[in-house]
Design an enzyme around this catalytic site. Structure first.
Site, PDB file in Angstrom:
ATOM      1  N   TRP A 158      16.570 -30.430 -55.498  1.00  0.00           N
ATOM      2  CA  TRP A 158      16.338 -29.198 -54.729  1.00  0.00           C
ATOM      3  C   TRP A 158      15.866 -28.066 -55.631  1.00  0.00           C
ATOM      4  O   TRP A 158      14.985 -27.284 -55.258  1.00  0.00           O
ATOM      5  CB  TRP A 158      17.591 -28.806 -53.941  1.00  0.00           C
ATOM      6  CG  TRP A 158      17.848 -29.793 -52.841  1.00  0.00           C
ATOM      7  CD1 TRP A 158      18.885 -30.673 -52.755  1.00  0.00           C
ATOM      8  CD2 TRP A 158      17.018 -30.033 -51.694  1.00  0.00           C
ATOM      9  NE1 TRP A 158      18.751 -31.444 -51.622  1.00  0.00           N
ATOM     10  CE2 TRP A 158      17.629 -31.081 -50.946  1.00  0.00           C
ATOM     11  CE3 TRP A 158      15.824 -29.488 -51.213  1.00  0.00           C
ATOM     12  CZ2 TRP A 158      17.079 -31.584 -49.757  1.00  0.00           C
ATOM     13  CZ3 TRP A 158      15.287 -29.983 -50.025  1.00  0.00           C
ATOM     14  CH2 TRP A 158      15.908 -31.006 -49.313  1.00  0.00           C
ATOM     15  N   ASP A 166      20.697 -21.158 -54.651  1.00  0.00           N
ATOM     16  CA  ASP A 166      20.611 -21.965 -53.430  1.00  0.00           C
ATOM     17  C   ASP A 166      21.970 -22.623 -53.234  1.00  0.00           C
ATOM     18  O   ASP A 166      22.274 -23.644 -53.836  1.00  0.00           O
ATOM     19  CB  ASP A 166      19.511 -23.023 -53.578  1.00  0.00           C
ATOM     20  CG  ASP A 166      19.496 -24.005 -52.402  1.00  0.00           C
ATOM     21  OD1 ASP A 166      20.316 -23.849 -51.478  1.00  0.00           O
ATOM     22  OD2 ASP A 166      18.649 -24.924 -52.416  1.00  0.00           O
ATOM     23  N   LYS A 193      25.529 -27.618 -43.349  1.00  0.00           N
ATOM     24  CA  LYS A 193      26.543 -28.364 -44.102  1.00  0.00           C
ATOM     25  C   LYS A 193      27.907 -27.693 -43.922  1.00  0.00           C
ATOM     26  O   LYS A 193      28.777 -28.245 -43.264  1.00  0.00           O
ATOM     27  CB  LYS A 193      26.145 -28.457 -45.570  1.00  0.00           C
ATOM     28  CG  LYS A 193      24.799 -29.195 -45.740  1.00  0.00           C
ATOM     29  CD  LYS A 193      24.132 -28.862 -47.033  1.00  0.00           C
ATOM     30  CE  LYS A 193      22.659 -29.136 -47.043  1.00  0.00           C
ATOM     31  NZ  LYS A 193      22.271 -30.517 -46.799  1.00  0.00           N
TER      32      LYS A 193
HETATM   33  C1  LIG Z   1      20.779 -27.679 -52.007  1.00  0.00           C
HETATM   34  C2  LIG Z   1      19.795 -27.795 -50.884  1.00  0.00           C
HETATM   35  N1  LIG Z   1      18.743 -26.952 -50.834  1.00  0.00           N
HETATM   36  C3  LIG Z   1      17.837 -27.021 -49.848  1.00  0.00           C
HETATM   37  C4  LIG Z   1      17.934 -27.936 -48.832  1.00  0.00           C
HETATM   38  C5  LIG Z   1      16.908 -27.947 -47.731  1.00  0.00           C
HETATM   39  O1  LIG Z   1      17.450 -27.299 -46.653  1.00  0.00           O
HETATM   40  P1  LIG Z   1      16.661 -27.067 -45.295  1.00  0.00           P
HETATM   41  O2  LIG Z   1      16.458 -28.419 -44.692  1.00  0.00           O
HETATM   42  O3  LIG Z   1      17.607 -26.196 -44.535  1.00  0.00           O
HETATM   43  O4  LIG Z   1      15.377 -26.391 -45.592  1.00  0.00           O
HETATM   44  C6  LIG Z   1      19.008 -28.822 -48.827  1.00  0.00           C
HETATM   45  C7  LIG Z   1      19.115 -29.786 -47.746  1.00  0.00           C
HETATM   46  O5  LIG Z   1      19.609 -30.541 -47.297  1.00  0.00           O
HETATM   47  C8  LIG Z   1      19.956 -28.752 -49.875  1.00  0.00           C
HETATM   48  O6  LIG Z   1      20.989 -29.594 -49.912  1.00  0.00           O
END
Ligand SMILES: Cc1ncc(COP(=O)(O)O)c(C=O)c1O
Length: 359
Positions: A102, A171, A195
């Site tokens: 991520w 994040d 989550k």
């Molecule tokens: C740490 C992290 N960042 C970003 C995301 C992406 O999130 P989204 O699908 O809400 O854009 C996730 C997704 O599962 C994640 O675990």
């Protein structure tokens, strides 16, 4: 009714009490004779809900008054673009610490808008450790430093908040509300809701007010944090149902004793799962002991040919969504706040039995 133990990485398990409340509210929410999905976001009832959700979140995380709390859409992924669009001018530099997929994605998205430098990058080790902070190469002119406190796929979590002068951007999608945090150490915290907060469709941003004036002047309205801050997040029609569920989740968290109590439960849940993995020769977890995630526990079977059977038998035993991310293989148990200790005990019991049967 038959409920399973759900170890999904996201959208993930919600507290039973919250689902039950939604069921009760569905046809007549707060005496309106309508569901919450059918009322105006500008009506008295919804405006009250929105204010309560914000207040409860502020209380849960002790968010200081000089921070705005924004409820928006687009997921954490949209924030990967909004962060540089709101904190840099073209040509500015931003530092990224990459400890998983991520963070890597956030860095490559930001590189479309500003000059991204990797202050640290753990990709060579397959994301199994966090490079020592003293080895990070930070830029003196960075507009901010971005990192991912919990990498959901690799199962790598920081147990400290990085230092430095540049505003810290985190994040926190997969570990927000799992423990107390010192919000005042951050410039921006963002998190997709699906989550630890509620259903997909809602994204939280907690931003220090002094950073709101750095946005690029030609940003689209909906890509500008300040527009949300100035309109109580009613810049356009917000994701009302997801916001309503988040409000119920915040209240549920308060009933559980808040994030300190959750943190103790999360320590216990993840501690016993890692102990079971480490004590066995059949299962393994490759992540360095000092940065193992308390939310996402990936594990490998000694014989990968048994993966499909493990998934099939665990599913039959009422333990679902244990397949690891395709980039790492094996299994992953996501054990967010709403996943009970009983669910973790059931998983450990199943793993033990499976190992005895097939080792
Ligand atoms: C740490 C992290 N960042 C970003 C995301 C992406 O999130 P989204 O699908 O809400 O854009 C996730 C997704 O599962 C994640 O675990």
């Amino acid at each position: 009714m038959s409920r399973v133990y759900n170890f999904s990485a996201g959208p993930a398990a919600l507290p039973f009490e919250v689902l039950d409340r939604i069921k009760g509210d569905l046809f007549d929410w707060q005496g309106t004779g309508m569901s919450v999905m059918e009322v105006s976001h500008r009506g008295k009832e919804f405006v009250q809900l929105a204010a309560r959700a914000e207040k409860n979140l502020r209380d849960l995380l002790s968010i200081p008054d000089n921070y705005s709390v924004l409820f928006l859409q687009g997921g954490a992924t949209m924030q990967m673009a909004m962060v540089p669009l709101n904190l840099t001018a073209p040509g500015d530099t931003a530092d990224y610490v990459v400890t998983g997929s991520w963070g890597k994605k956030a860095a490559s998205e930001a590189a479309k808008f500003c000059n991204v430098r990797l202050a640290a990058d753990a990709s060579n080790s397959g994301f199994t450790h966090i490079p020592d902070e003293s080895d990070w190469t930070r830029s003196d002119i960075a507009a901010y430093l971005h990192y991912t406190p919990n990498e959901t796929i690799a199962g790598v979590e920081f147990d400290y908040i990085p230092g430095g002068d540049a505003p810290l951007v985190a994040d926190m999608s997969s570990n927000i509300l799992s423990q107390p945090i010192d919000v005042s150490r951050f410039g921006v915290i963002y998190a997709g809701a699906q989550k630890n907060i509620g259903p997909a469709g809602l994204t939280l941003v907690i931003v220090k007010n002094e950073l709101l004036d750095r946005a690029r002047p030609n940003n689209p309205h909906l890509m500008t944090w300040k527009s949300y801050a100035e309109s109580d997040s009613m810049t356009n029609t917000p994701p009302t149902f997801a916001w309503y569920v988040a409000d119920l989740v915040f209240r549920w968290l308060q009933e559980q004793g808040g994030v300190q109590a959750m943190s103790e439960i999360n320590d216990r849940k993840s501690g016993k799962l890692y102990s079971a993995i480490d004590a066995s020769e059949f299962y393994s977890n490759p992540v360095a002991a000092d940065c193992r995630s308390r939310m996402n526990v990936p594990f490998l079977l000694a014989n990968a040919e048994l993966d499909a059977r493990f998934l099939e038998e665990s599913h039959a035993a009422g333990l679902t969504n244990l397949k690891g991310h395709r980039s790492v293989g094996g299994m992953r148990a996501s054990i967010y706040n709403a996943v009970s200790e009983e669910a973790v005990d059931a998983l450990i019991g199943f793993m033990d039995e499976f190992a005895r049967k097939y080792a």
